[in-house]
Design a protein around this motif. Structure first.
Motif, short mmCIF file in Angstrom:
data_model
loop_
_atom_site.label_atom_id
_atom_site.label_comp_id
_atom_site.label_asym_id
_atom_site.label_seq_id
_atom_site.Cartn_x
_atom_site.Cartn_y
_atom_site.Cartn_z
N VAL A 27 46.38 28.21 72.13
CA VAL A 27 45.84 29.19 72.92
C VAL A 27 44.41 29.02 73.05
O VAL A 27 43.77 28.35 71.90
N PRO A 28 43.63 29.50 73.89
CA PRO A 28 41.95 29.18 73.96
C PRO A 28 41.54 29.98 72.67
O PRO A 28 41.95 31.10 72.13
N ALA A 29 40.35 29.33 72.10
CA ALA A 29 39.49 30.13 71.11
C ALA A 29 38.92 31.49 71.47
O ALA A 29 38.59 31.58 72.66
N PHE A 30 38.72 32.46 70.38
CA PHE A 30 37.83 33.52 70.67
C PHE A 30 38.69 34.36 71.56
O PHE A 30 37.93 35.04 72.67
N THR A 31 39.84 34.51 71.80
CA THR A 31 40.71 35.33 72.58
C THR A 31 41.49 36.29 71.88
O THR A 31 42.01 35.80 70.74
N VAL A 32 42.14 37.31 72.56
CA VAL A 32 43.23 38.19 71.67
C VAL A 32 44.38 37.29 71.42
O VAL A 32 44.90 37.35 70.12
N GLN A 33 44.94 36.44 72.20
CA GLN A 33 46.00 35.47 71.84
C GLN A 33 45.79 34.80 70.74
O GLN A 33 46.75 34.56 69.86
N ALA A 34 44.27 34.39 70.24
CA ALA A 34 44.29 33.68 68.92
C ALA A 34 44.85 34.50 67.65
O ALA A 34 44.94 33.93 66.72
N LEU A 35 44.83 35.75 67.87
CA LEU A 35 45.35 36.64 66.82
C LEU A 35 46.85 36.55 66.54
O LEU A 35 47.46 37.21 65.56
N GLN A 36 47.61 36.10 67.36
CA GLN A 36 49.10 36.26 67.54
C GLN A 36 49.62 35.31 66.30
O GLN A 36 49.06 34.16 66.18
N ARG A 37 50.75 35.61 65.91
CA ARG A 37 51.64 34.62 64.72
C ARG A 37 52.15 33.58 65.78
O ARG A 37 52.39 33.38 66.88
N GLY A 38 52.06 32.29 65.00
CA GLY A 38 52.66 30.97 65.50
C GLY A 38 51.76 30.36 66.83
O GLY A 38 52.31 29.60 67.61
N THR A 39 50.39 30.69 66.70
CA THR A 39 49.68 30.16 67.78
C THR A 39 48.52 29.18 67.16
O THR A 39 48.21 29.57 65.95
N CYS A 40 48.11 28.27 67.76
CA CYS A 40 46.88 27.31 67.29
C CYS A 40 45.72 27.46 68.19
O CYS A 40 46.17 27.39 69.66
N THR A 41 44.66 27.80 67.74
CA THR A 41 43.62 27.62 68.70
C THR A 41 43.03 26.42 69.09
O THR A 41 42.90 25.30 68.46
N LEU A 42 42.56 26.18 70.32
CA LEU A 42 42.01 25.09 70.79
C LEU A 42 40.59 25.23 70.59
O LEU A 42 40.25 26.12 70.63
N PRO A 43 40.00 24.06 70.39
CA PRO A 43 38.36 24.00 70.32
C PRO A 43 37.80 24.40 71.60
O PRO A 43 38.26 24.19 72.65
N PRO A 44 36.61 25.02 71.33
CA PRO A 44 35.96 25.31 72.66
C PRO A 44 35.36 23.94 73.49
O PRO A 44 35.27 23.09 72.78
N PRO A 45 35.23 24.09 74.47
CA PRO A 45 35.06 22.95 75.44
C PRO A 45 33.72 22.61 75.27
O PRO A 45 32.87 23.47 74.92
N THR A 46 33.30 21.32 75.23
CA THR A 46 32.08 20.89 75.05
C THR A 46 31.11 21.15 76.17
O THR A 46 31.43 21.16 77.32
N CYS A 47 29.80 21.19 76.00
CA CYS A 47 29.02 21.64 76.86
C CYS A 47 28.00 20.38 77.29
O CYS A 47 27.44 19.71 76.32
N ASN A 48 28.01 20.17 78.52
CA ASN A 48 27.03 19.04 79.13
C ASN A 48 25.99 19.76 79.58
O ASN A 48 26.16 20.10 80.83
N PRO A 49 24.73 19.58 79.09
CA PRO A 49 23.80 20.24 79.83
C PRO A 49 23.29 19.55 81.08
O PRO A 49 22.35 20.35 81.74
N TYR A 50 23.43 18.41 81.10
CA TYR A 50 23.04 17.54 82.31
C TYR A 50 24.20 17.39 83.53
O TYR A 50 23.81 16.81 84.49
N GLN A 51 25.11 18.24 83.40
CA GLN A 51 26.10 18.36 84.45
C GLN A 51 25.50 19.18 85.41
O GLN A 51 24.95 20.10 85.51
N GLU A 52 25.87 18.38 86.65
CA GLU A 52 25.30 19.14 87.98
C GLU A 52 26.18 20.22 88.29
O GLU A 52 27.27 20.45 87.85
N ILE A 53 25.61 21.21 88.79
CA ILE A 53 25.96 22.58 89.10
C ILE A 53 25.91 22.72 90.52
O ILE A 53 24.72 23.15 91.15
N PRO A 54 26.71 22.20 91.50
CA PRO A 54 26.80 22.33 92.81
C PRO A 54 26.47 23.81 93.37
O PRO A 54 27.13 24.47 93.01
N TYR A 55 25.83 23.93 94.46
CA TYR A 55 25.50 25.20 94.93
C TYR A 55 26.73 25.57 96.10
O TYR A 55 26.88 24.66 97.12
#
Length: 244
Positions: A27-55
């Protein structure tokens, strides 16, 4: 005798009486699902500050040009533009911000029409440009925030042309530095490390870091006594071209 390889492999084997571990639900990290039993949290996605942000929002310039609402068109060879009205009679408050909206375009002929239209209006505007400045800030901010190098270079060259087009425009832009300059921090020192080779982008004038520094120097030269301190506040690595 047990070899070293067999001993290392045995360390990864489960104990004979160890309970069988069931596969956990990811399950995604920092969510309510992460508090449930039998779940493994995924690491947060990496941030690329140079990635283009199309308009992706509504493109005002493209829509206006396609509808024939702009008094400009390209010639048959697409090497120059044809104005349908006299530039001295154009309503700058209405049309100049629309042309600045074309800075975010990446397709032809919109890029050529917008760039040439802005250049002609700034060359012939004079005092008519000054009242349009507040309406030009948001289109330039959108273009710089795309983090697309070609779009940013076009916007910065237009900004250089803008501060030179009429007296006091450079000083009028100082209060808007906080909207325009922050995206430049990412690319100001991002030069190509070519070692002993020649970086031809600098010779051709298409190096973004060099254009950023040239733009900041023009802002300082035409921005009055408060320009440097405001630039230095937003871009701490900038060195004055006047004091030095």
């Amino acid at each position: 005798m047990v070899s070293g390889r067999q001993f290392r492999e045995s360390l990864h084997r489960p104990l004979p009486n160890a309970p069988v571990q069931k596969s956990c639900r990811q399950v995604p990290a920092f969510t309510v699902q992460a508090l449930q039993r039998g779940t493994c949290t995924l690491p947060p996605p990496t941030c690329n500050p140079y990635q283009e942000i199309p308009y992706t929002k509504k493109r005002i310039f493209k829509t206006s040009y396609d509808r024939g609402e702009l008094p400009i068109s390209a010639d048959a060879n697409k090497t120059s533009v044809i104005w349908k009205v006299n530039l001295n009679k154009i309503d700058y408050i209405h049309y100049l911000p629309v042309f600045f909206e074309g800075l975010v375009e990446n397709e032809e002929p919109y890029v050529f029409i917008a760039q040439q239209g802005i250049s002609d209006l700034l060359n012939n505007g004079g005092h008519k440009i000054f009242p349009c400045i507040p309406q030009l800030i948001l289109p330039m901010k959108r273009a710089l925030n795309t983090r697309n190098k070609e779009v940013m270079m076009r916007a910065l060259k237009i900004l250089q042309h803008l501060v030179k087009s009429f007296d006091m425009i450079g000083e009028a832009l100082v209060p808007y530095y906080r909207q325009l300059l922050p995206p430049l921090n990412l690319f100001k020192e991002k030069n190509v490390n070519s070692g002993d080779d020649i970086d031809y982008s600098q010779v051709k004038g298409i190096n973004l870091a060099d254009i950023i520094n040239e733009t900041l120097e023009q802002l300082e030269l035409h921005g009055g006594e408060d320009a440097f301190i405001n630039i230095k506040y937003l871009l701490p690595t900038y060195e004055s071209c006047v004091m030095n």
